[in-house]
Design an enzyme around this catalytic site. Structure first.
Site, PDB file in Angstrom:
ATOM      1  CB  CYS A  71      47.127  23.894  53.197  1.00 25.78           C
ATOM      2  SG  CYS A  71      47.255  23.207  51.664  1.00 25.78           S
ATOM      3  CB  CYS A 412      33.464  43.338  34.747  1.00 26.99           C
ATOM      4  SG  CYS A 412      33.871  44.957  33.897  1.00 26.99           S
ATOM      5  CB  CYS A 415      30.751  45.846  33.640  1.00 21.99           C
ATOM      6  SG  CYS A 415      32.024  44.822  32.617  1.00 21.99           S
TER       7      CYS A 415
END
Length: 500
Positions: A71, A412, A415
């Site tokens: 991290c 999307c 779409c």
């Protein structure tokens, strides 16, 4: 000759040695785990599944850093945590500093309540408290000391005051001839409730003058001190905890806050409803910072000014993307009104005069909100018109024709299917003069009258009632959509026969 027969004394001695050896092995195996010593000699206890409960139960205060080796934020916080450990040790703090590799010990992390990285938790007599302070070494020290019973530092001499000044760049001074009474109690309540700023109390006006040189009061005074041009700010309100805290919230930031990973959470949670954010490269900032501070001084406690290095993708890009200018390399001045979730862009040159006028109009509510738009495209000979933010008024809302608008985004998943259906329908209805098919990329274009959160969305804007578009189902097939469109077209003579 036979060996001597063992005596009871020798047997007892051998048994004693054996048990001592077993005891030594047992103690060694159960000693506290590794205590890491950094270059400054700071003790940070390394926790694991065997010792974590014992460490928490046997110490009154334990501040634990839950981290993951991979991290980046954990890596940034680690040296700050070590710095805090060093300072707390020097101050004689009873807080035990510890860290846990949450990736290596996931069950332990889950038991402690560590769900993300990095996470700081303070355990007080075995009960955890979520860390709510800042992320610099100084921030961690202040928060830890306040949560362990020391919300205020008392200073009695000039030497102590001078030493204190060297250690703290931001603090709140309280001057009271006696450390008692209502006003003092409210000061202590504010100090305890605040999680970020070190409070200091004095009873001598001469000592107070070292910390706050232009102080005029001799008793019952509160002021905040910062290490920047607007260094000293006196409090002029009533002595009530909430009022004092509100004063600090609006005055703890410098004239221009330079945003970074350590202070970002504090900036994002500030109470300022109006914020002006300037993006520039570090070289341009050197020439810009002083005139920008002069502008900011005129809007103290009203507008928060923030600078972000335009080359810092993690900090700058998310903001610039909101304006559709994420690739900009030149100085950009933006503003946000969080009361109305509105954003603004200075579209003239970012001179001090233009910035000041921009801020004044922001304050008085006379700025026009900014809506991002792609460049106006060439729609000649296109069967499906491409709409952008700048053309939605003319080509959709003010159009004399019915408009079926497909609202989509590039990311999307569903779409693409709708896009193919719209292209098919546009060919089917090609002979209908009063119907236009269009599409708009909602990720790159905005308009105040186009508020869509679900993609894809199909909106039918009928002639004579463009303010109330009809939402069509995106789950219908082409034939069903054609039927719905025909029902919405009032001029039946223009509707083609049902052969789709």
């Amino acid at each position: 000759m036979f060996p001597a027969k063992p005596t009871s004394r020798s047997i007892l001695f051998t048994a004693t040695i054996f048990f001592l050896l077993i005891f030594t092995i047992y103690v060694t195996a159960n000693e506290d785990p590794t205590v890491e010593i950094d270059n400054d000699g700071v003790d940070i206890l390394e926790l694991n599944s065997d010792n974590v409960r014992r460490v928490i139960d046997q110490n009154e205060f334990v501040l634990i850093l839950g981290y993951a080796p991979w991290c980046a934020r954990s890596a940034e916080l680690m040296p700050q945590f070590a710095e805090a450990a060093n300072k707390l040790k020097d101050l004689g703090s009873p807080v035990l500093m510890a860290k846990l590799d949450a990736e290596r010990y996931p069950k332990v992390a889950s038991t402690l309540g560590i769900k993300g990285f990095p996470t700081l938790l303070l355990f007080v007599n075995g009960t955890s408290q979520v860390y709510t302070g800042g992320f610099s070494g100084e921030d961690i020290v202040i928060w830890a000391r306040k949560k362990t019973g020391l919300p205020v530092i008392r200073i009695s001499s000039s030497v102590e005051a001078e030493d204190f000044q060297k250690k703290y760049h931001l603090f709140v001074l309280g001057l009271f001839d006696k450390f008692e009474g209502h006003d003092y109690e409210e000061f202590i309540k504010a100090a305890t409730a605040d999680n970020e700023i070190q409070f200091v109390e004095v009873s001598s006006s001469s000592v107070a003058k070292i910390l706050f040189p232009n102080i005029n009061a001799t008793d019952h005074f509160i002021g905040i001190v910062k290490s920047e041009p607007e260094k000293y700010t006196a409090y002029g309100g009533i002595f009530e905890k909430d009022t004092i805290l509100q004063f600090l919230e609006y005055n703890k930031f410098p004239l221009v806050t330079i945003l970074n990973e350590l202070n970002s959470a504090r900036v994002y949670s500030s109470p300022f409803k109006l914020q002006v954010i300037v993006f520039a490269n570090s070289d341009d900032l050197k020439n810009l910072i002083q005139p920008l501070q002069e502008v900011a001084r005129k809007f103290i406690s009203k507008i928060m000014f923030v600078y972000i290095d335009i080359a810092d993708e993690n900090q700058a890009k998310p903001f610039l993307t909101l304006f559709g200018i994420e690739d900009s390399e030149n100085t950009v001045v933006t503003a946000f009104d969080n009361r109305m979730s509105s954003k603004y862009l200075l579209e003239s040159n970012p001179t001090p005069t233009n910035i000041e006028e921009f801020c004044s109009r922001l304050l008085h509510g006379s700025l026009s909100p900014y809506f991002k738009s792609q460049p106006i495209p060439d729609n000649k000979e296109k069967i499906v018109q491409v709409i952008v933010g700048k053309t939605l008024d003319d080509l959709v809302l003010s159009s004399p024709k019915n408009v079926l608008l497909e609202v989509y985004t590039p990311w999307c998943i569903n779409c693409e299917t709708i896009t193919k259906q719209i292209e098919k329908l546009s060919k089917h209805f090609k002979g209908v003069d009063n119907l236009v098919f269009a599409r708009i990329d909602a990720s790159a274009n905005e308009h105040p009258k186009l508020q869509v959160d679900d993609y894809p969305t199909l909106l039918f804007y009928p002639v004579g009632d463009k303010a109330n578009p009809v939402k069509l189902s995106t789950k219908s097939n082409s034939k069903d959509l054609a039927t719905v469109i025909k029902s919405l077209l009032r001029a039946k003579e223009d509707v083609p026969k049902d052969e789709l």
